[in-house]
Design an enzyme around this catalytic site. Structure first.
Site, PDB file in Angstrom:
ATOM      1  N   TYR A  56      77.134  82.855  -8.537  1.00 36.02           N
ATOM      2  CA  TYR A  56      76.236  81.922  -8.869  1.00 36.02           C
ATOM      3  C   TYR A  56      76.470  81.204 -10.344  1.00 36.02           C
ATOM      4  CZ  TYR A  56      73.106  84.280  -5.420  1.00 36.02           C
ATOM      5  OH  TYR A  56      72.805  85.109  -4.326  1.00 36.02           O
ATOM      6  N   HIS A 121      78.797  91.792  -3.110  1.00 37.37           N
ATOM      7  CA  HIS A 121      78.061  90.649  -2.484  1.00 37.37           C
ATOM      8  C   HIS A 121      78.400  90.408  -0.994  1.00 37.37           C
ATOM      9  CE1 HIS A 121      76.861  86.330  -3.820  1.00 37.37           C
ATOM     10  NE2 HIS A 121      76.168  86.682  -2.826  1.00 37.37           N
TER      11      HIS A 121
END
Length: 287
Positions: A56, A121
């Site tokens: 991000y 992730h």
């Protein structure tokens, strides 16, 4: 189930004996001042958990906003670092050494001293790399850089593979896209049976089904917004939803879900909306 059980201050117990808040603010696809403001508004509204990731590129902004809140006038109850739950995630499964360096960099970027929850992730990269990177998480926990380790976007075969490797530390969380239009029943059942908490990202299906007739009618029935209805559905299933917004009003509304309870018949109706709607990526079946 109505009442304070699902207030922003309520927490869920993890398999490692620690706990975390029942609702987290997601900051996917936010950057710069937008991230700082969203985190501040969330903390001021009573959120106590923020979900970030290396991918991000906003760990620094999240950490900065958390620190500013804790040291500022908005912190009227004397909250400390340990009262705010910060999550990040490993961008790429490469090898043990790279993962350890990457974790240390995330801790440094956030400026928070440690990471409450750190996840792989995705399962991308193959079995050997996944297991190496999980070992890096275990060692980072031992070294105090991480409090709790978990996984994200792992399908049943990936979770079984990890557990079959007899890890020293079991994953406490699997974060995966879950909402009424993608219920992931096989994955969520597997997790529940093994004490793995399911974090539901994209719990609002990225607003793609807000106007669905059943969602609209039930929201009207309970005198709430469609987003509140979907977050409440997630909570009543025992998931930890991560609603994302950069609007102060919506952030506040998304956390205000403790004043109503969806009855059993309506929960079943929402469960029946499953269409395997994927709103972003779907690594759960990768090798």
């Amino acid at each position: 189930m109505a009442g304070n059980q699902f207030s922003l201050g309520s927490r869920i117990k993890l398999s490692n004996g620690l706990s975390m808040p029942r609702i987290h603010l997601g900051v996917y696809l936010t950057s710069g001042r937008e991230t700082i403001d969203a985190v501040r508004w969330a903390l001021e509204a009573g959120y106590r958990a923020i979900d970030s990731a290396q991918m991000y590129h906003n760990e620094k902004e999240v950490g900065s906003s958390i620190q500013s809140f804790l040291s500022g006038s908005s912190n009227t109850t004397g909250l400390k670092r340990e009262d705010i739950h910060f999550t990040s995630k490993l961008a790429n499964n490469t090898n043990y050494d790279a993962a350890r360096r990457s974790i240390k960099q995330s801790v440094k970027q956030s400026g928070l001293g440690y990471i409450d929850l750190f996840l792989l992730h995705s399962p991308y990269g193959g079995k050997a790399k996944r297991l190496e990177c999980w070992r890096a998480i275990e060692d980072a926990i031992d070294d105090g850089e991480i409090k709790t380790g978990g996984i994200s976007n792992f399908g049943v075969k990936h979770m079984q593979e990890l557990l079959d490797s007899q890890p020293r530390i079991h994953p406490a969380v699997n974060q995966v896209e879950v909402h009424p239009f993608n219920t992931r029943t096989e994955i969520t059942t597997y997790c529940r049976d093994r004490g793995i908490v399911v974090e539901a990202y994209a719990p609002l299906a990225r607003a793609l089904r807000m106007q669905h007739p059943i969602i609209s009618s039930l929201a009207k029935k309970y005198s709430v917004g469609p987003a509140q209805l979907m977050i409440r559905w997630s909570l009543q299933h025992g998931f930890v939803p991560l609603p994302k917004s950069v609007s102060k009003g919506r952030i506040e509304a998304n956390g205000a879900v403790d004043s109503f309870e969806i009855d059993g018949e309506d929960m079943e109706a929402m469960d029946g909306l499953d269409e395997y709607l994927v709103t972003d990526w779907d690594p759960v079946d990768c090798d």
